[in-house]
Design a protein around this motif. Sequence first.
Motif: not given
Length: 228
Positions: A1-7, A49-50, A134-135
């Motif tokens: 799992m990654s922490a991603i936030y984009s806009l 994910g992977n 977001s992830a």
Amino acid sequence: MSAIYSLAFQDRIVILSDGAVYDADGVVCELASKVWVAGHAPFAVTGNGNWDLQQCHAEAIVHLASVDTAIDYLEIQLSIAKRRRLDATALANGAGILVAGYSQTKGFRQVYAPFHNLDPRFEPLELVEVEEFSATPMISDAGAAAFERILADLESMGAEFFSDRGADLFEVLRQERTSQPGAAGYQHLVGGHVDLTMVYMEGVATKRLRQWPDTIGQKIRPKQAAPQ
């Protein structure tokens, strides 16, 4: 799992990402940038994910000619995956790929390709165009409230919010303990660093906002953050 936030904004796309790669027990096995930048065209790639599958797709995509050809690549790969009729186990071990860039014909574009079944917001193997993405790990009610308090400054600050307060957003996520698919128990899963990637018409810039003292071979153990 990654922490991603984009806009996406009118003049850029911004992406926040963390930098910890860990095993099923939450032990850090690598500290790395999770955004790949094309050196010849204004687009970038990230994902969740992977980790091995993220790298495989991203390293192929960043050598393509433009964000449009990158999106074409994703459509082809999703079509191949559909023809293979991947089962639930294969999808549970898949990756999601986000491509963000500037197109000479369509302007700023941000698309997500879920090669997995881990996010109920997205239909597996269906490409979707997004303005915001977001992830992140599951977040508690208290964490969500802290996140929203920080995010309240976004409307007044615009894109500059991410340089000034992006690391504070991820500090909230870092404090959370959550589970990951196929693993027992709850772990801290946001670590390494916080990077800010900015995709402009002319190119891509990356800035490190915060570095955390996480160590390969150990679990992430954040210090208690001050109230936001």
